[in-house]
Scaffold this motif. Structure first.
Motif, mmCIF file in Angstrom:
data_model
loop_
_atom_site.group_PDB
_atom_site.id
_atom_site.type_symbol
_atom_site.label_atom_id
_atom_site.label_comp_id
_atom_site.label_asym_id
_atom_site.label_seq_id
_atom_site.Cartn_x
_atom_site.Cartn_y
_atom_site.Cartn_z
ATOM 1 N N LEU A 152 -10.949 -14.232 -9.894
ATOM 2 C CA LEU A 152 -10.684 -14.725 -8.536
ATOM 3 C C LEU A 152 -9.211 -15.057 -8.360
ATOM 4 O O LEU A 152 -8.635 -14.809 -7.305
ATOM 5 N N GLU A 153 -8.610 -15.570 -9.429
ATOM 6 C CA GLU A 153 -7.187 -15.928 -9.350
ATOM 7 C C GLU A 153 -6.348 -14.664 -9.143
ATOM 8 O O GLU A 153 -6.452 -13.706 -9.913
ATOM 9 N N GLY A 154 -5.539 -14.650 -8.144
ATOM 10 C CA GLY A 154 -4.684 -13.516 -7.840
ATOM 11 C C GLY A 154 -5.380 -12.462 -6.994
ATOM 12 O O GLY A 154 -4.744 -11.520 -6.537
ATOM 13 N N ASN A 155 -6.703 -12.567 -6.822
ATOM 14 C CA ASN A 155 -7.454 -11.565 -6.063
ATOM 15 C C ASN A 155 -8.240 -12.204 -4.910
ATOM 16 O O ASN A 155 -9.094 -11.567 -4.303
ATOM 17 N N ARG A 156 -7.981 -13.514 -4.645
ATOM 18 C CA ARG A 156 -8.785 -14.233 -3.639
ATOM 19 C C ARG A 156 -8.638 -13.585 -2.266
ATOM 20 O O ARG A 156 -9.592 -13.544 -1.478
ATOM 21 N N GLU A 157 -7.455 -13.028 -1.969
ATOM 22 C CA GLU A 157 -7.255 -12.456 -0.635
ATOM 23 C C GLU A 157 -8.087 -11.202 -0.417
ATOM 24 O O GLU A 157 -8.254 -10.754 0.716
#
Length: 762
Positions: free
Chosen positions: A137-142
């Motif tokens: 999820l970190e870095g890919n939340r968008e």
């Protein structure tokens, strides 16, 4: 032919024979001229070889570059396919777990991500056309909630997956989370709608596909695109796996617009790329090493010097040959000089021993020198062009002046003679030694044959099958009739033996003589036929055949030096009837349980492949029935193992009576039995067989105790049934399935039957 003459030996020592011409006082300029010509020839050949080497270097370099391109293609294809197959598992897991929540997704995605964190950028699950889950999820939340169907670059690959239901490798594209990556998209289940319909629950979204982002640069590095010779330039075409019709997406050296030397297709699940390659502009090294040019210069000078030296050597050769003639003439052994088949010269010793004075230009064959039987061991057509392969020479018979044949040791060696090479043939008289050796060899061979044949019964049999002699310890023990060995000596084996056995005897005798080697054979004979009758006393029961015939093993050895001037063999026979019976018994024990005479585990393992293959060919199945006797141990404990063994033998015989001829009864050990049925067209054939088997266990058995008293016992059994191939492809799997079914019976009170399917016990 001509012999060396005084004129030859007295030739002017200053005259030199060069190339067939006699030169008197050759001028000093001749060696220099020959050396200069040799230097020119070598220099010309060297330059021609240099040009050929230059062409070869160019062709080899081109081939190496082609191999490097093919290697890059293979490596890239391997890396892409391995990553694609690794990611497809995510969609398979989502299909199997339609109620997948975020925690379970993260556990599954984390395991896949940890396989290769350098390559995996993100792992997502789409519900409808929107990204529902993403890891990490970190870095890919968008990326969460992104509508992939409406994405300008990724929408096309999304629709391809939904329309085809196949895995698609998209990209490389710029990722929402940054960087450039490949997107491996795999459908979840059968292609359907993309409207986010749930799986029967408002909280359970309908997953449409998995999408895994892979770092494109990391893939290229792993495929070795950053390594290599640097002599080839590469580009890749076919974005979104569209192959030759797609666009170029990797061209660091901008070669796609120019001429392309090689095009290689990179195939993977979901599409293909085209690898474009061409040599670098300065990638054709053709420089030869300095040592090569040094070789050319040194070789030219060396050949010139060598030619100068050789020319000087030729001037002295004639004088040395004249001296060699004189040396050979004084040899005491008969000597010839030949070139091929042509006779050049003989020494006085040869002429004295053979009484032959060869004519001019005669041949060795014209002399009729060698015995016809010995010519086969000499070179074909008596052509002595090649050196003798036998360094110790070979013995031949030579016709002497008095017409008799005498053994000589013949050797031939190459020598220089006249204008070229020739062969020097030397004949050393070894006749007396040969006669003594043959006498000793005959005596020694006969002695060896007698010693080898002494045990049992031995015969000397000629090539035509006649018995010349009979001996051995069987005669010494008196195992013969009153007429003694003379009863068979002088007769042929056709008179003494049945026709098939007589033919076998003659074939073995003739094979031994033709091969000159020991032969072995076995045969059956009635007692007293050819060999001593012996006695049946002393043999254990069963060691004699029911028809009274005996097995004999014979070792047949040829007598090398002939027996009394005739080709013959020593036939040494031993009675091996008892051994054959033991071998047959051991063979039986290898496949049979010794207590019950049922088949053992080894026999089952031997029969299973054949029975399963037959069932498979016929489209049928096999049944494995596992039988475990209930409470058998108390019977052993109460009445003793002898009574238990009686019960096992009688139960085994009774069970075998209920089976078909193609069924196999096996004692697995202790109180366990297996029944492997033959091919079954239907499972309905098994229940009647089970009922017959259970009927055996309703019998009351009358058994005898050690003191002779009778005891009546009843024993039941727990039975498990499994079928091949459904419950086990291999034998061990099938037995384990039937064993589990049997233990269900044990757990529910014993004395019943359980099948692998279902929980019922009957």
């Amino acid at each position: 032919m001509s012999q060396p003459s005084e004129e030859d030996s007295g030739r002017n020592p200053g005259a030199h024979d060069v190339g067939g011409m006699v030169l008197h006082g050759s001028p000093r300029s001749l060696p220099l001229a020959v050396g200069f010509v040799a230097m020119l020839l070598f220099a010309g050949m060297f330059l021609l070889a240099d040009r050929a080497w230059e062409r070869q270097l160019t062709e080899r370099h081109h081939s190496n570059l082609a191999s490097e391109v093919a290697s890059k293609r293979t490596h890239l294809e391997s890396v892409i396919n391995s990553l694609v197959h690794a990611t497809i598992g995510l969609s398979a897991y989502a299909e199997a777990r339609p109620g997948l929540d975020v925690e379970e997704f993260e556990r599954v995605a984390e395991r896949l991500y940890r396989r290769d964190p350098e390559v995996f950028r993100s792992l997502t699950l789409l519900a409808g056309s929107r990204i529902h889950f993403v890891y990490p999820l970190e870095g890919n939340r968008e990326a969460l909630g992104l509508d992939v169907a409406e994405h300008p670059e990724q929408g096309d690959s999304f629709r391809r997956v939904m329309d085809s239901g196949q895995t698609v490798v998209a990209g490389p594209w710029e990722l929402e989370q940054g960087g450039v990556g490949l997107l491996v998209r795999s459908p979840v289940g059968v292609p359907g709608s993309v409207d986010g319909v749930t799986n029967g629950s408002p909280s359970a979204p309908l997953f449409t596909m998995s999408s895994v982002a892979l770092d494109f640069e990391a893939i290229l590095e792993r495929a070795g695109f950053g390594q290599g010779s640097g002599l080839v330039q590469l580009a890749i075409k076919g974005r979104d796996g569209t192959g030759a019709r797609g666009e170029v997406f990797h061209d660091p050296q901008e070669i796609a617009a120019g001429p392309i030397e090689w095009r290689q297709t990179v195939s993977f699940a979901g599409g293909e790329w085209v690898l474009l390659a061409r040599p670098a502009e300065d990638a054709i090294p053709t420089a030869r090493p300095p040592a090569w040019w040094a070789f050319g210069i040194v070789g030219t000078l060396a050949l010139g010097g060598l030619s100068w030296r050789v020319t000087g050597y030729v001037r002295d050769r004639r004088r040395l040959l004249a001296q060699y003639h004189a040396l050979v003439s004084n040899l005491e052994d008969a000597t010839l000089v030949v070139r091929g088949t042509r006779l050049l010269w003989t020494n006085p010793a040869f002429r004295r021993a053979t009484g032959r004075t060869p004519g001019v230009l005669g041949t060795v064959e014209d002399l009729a020198l060698f015995h016809p039987d010995d010519i086969e061991g000499l070179p074909a057509d008596l052509d002595f062009s090649e050196e003798d392969p036998e360094p110790s020479g070979r013995q031949v018979r030579v016709r002497m002046a008095d017409g008799h044949w005498r053994f000589h040791l013949l050797r031939w060696v190459p020598i220089p003679w006249e204008q070229g090479q020739a062969m020097l043939l030397i004949l050393v008289d070894v006749h007396e030694n040969r006669m003594l050796f043959e006498a000793l060899a005959q005596a020694r061979d006969l002695q060896d044959a007698l010693f080898e044949a002494m045990p049992g019964h031995a015969l000397v049999i000629g090539e035509e099958g006649r018995v010349y002699r009979s001996f051995g310890d069987a005669w010494a023990r008196g195992e013969v009739d009153a007429e003694g060995p003379g009863a068979i000596v002088g007769h042929c084996v056709e008179e003494l033996l049945p026709e098939p056995v007589a033919r076998q005897f003659l074939a073995v005798v003739r094979r031994a003589l033709s091969e000159g080697a020991l032969q072995e054979t076995e045969y059956l004979l009635d007692p007293g036929v050819l060999h001593p009758a012996g006695s049946a006393e002393g043999y254990a029961p069963g060691e004699c055949r029911e028809d009274g015939q005996r097995w004999f093993e014979a070792r047949v050895r040829p007598i090398a030096a002939h027996f009394e001037g005739r080709a013959a063999v020593v036939w040494h026979a031993l009675d091996v009837t008892a051994r054959r019976h033991l071998e047959e018994r051991l063979q039986t024990l290898a496949w049979q349980d010794p207590l019950t005479e049922a088949a053992n585990r080894a026999a089952l393992e031997r029969a299973f492949p054949r029975m399963s293959s037959r069932a498979r060919r016929q489209g049928e199945q096999l049944a494995m029935i596992f039988i475990d006797l209930d409470r058998f141990k108390p019977i052993n404990d109460q009445y003793g193992h002898a009574v238990g063994d009686q019960l096992l033998r009688r139960l085994s015989a009774a069970l075998a009576d209920q089976l078909r001829a193609e069924d196999l009864l096996v004692r697995l050990g202790g109180d366990e039995f297996l029944i492997l049925t033959g091919s079954l067209a239907s499972r309905d054939e098994v229940p009647p067989l089970i009922e017959r088997l259970r009927g055996v266990f309703e019998t009351r058995w009358e058994l005898t105790l050690d003191d002779g008293a009778l005891v009546s016992v009843v024993v039941t059994a727990s039975i498990g049934v499994a079928f091949h191939p459904e419950h086990g492809e291999s034998l061990s799997e099938l037995i384990a399935s039937a064993d589990r079914a049997m233990y269900r019976v044990k757990g529910r009170g014993r004395n019943a039957v359980a099948w692998v399917e279902g929980d019922d016990v009957r």
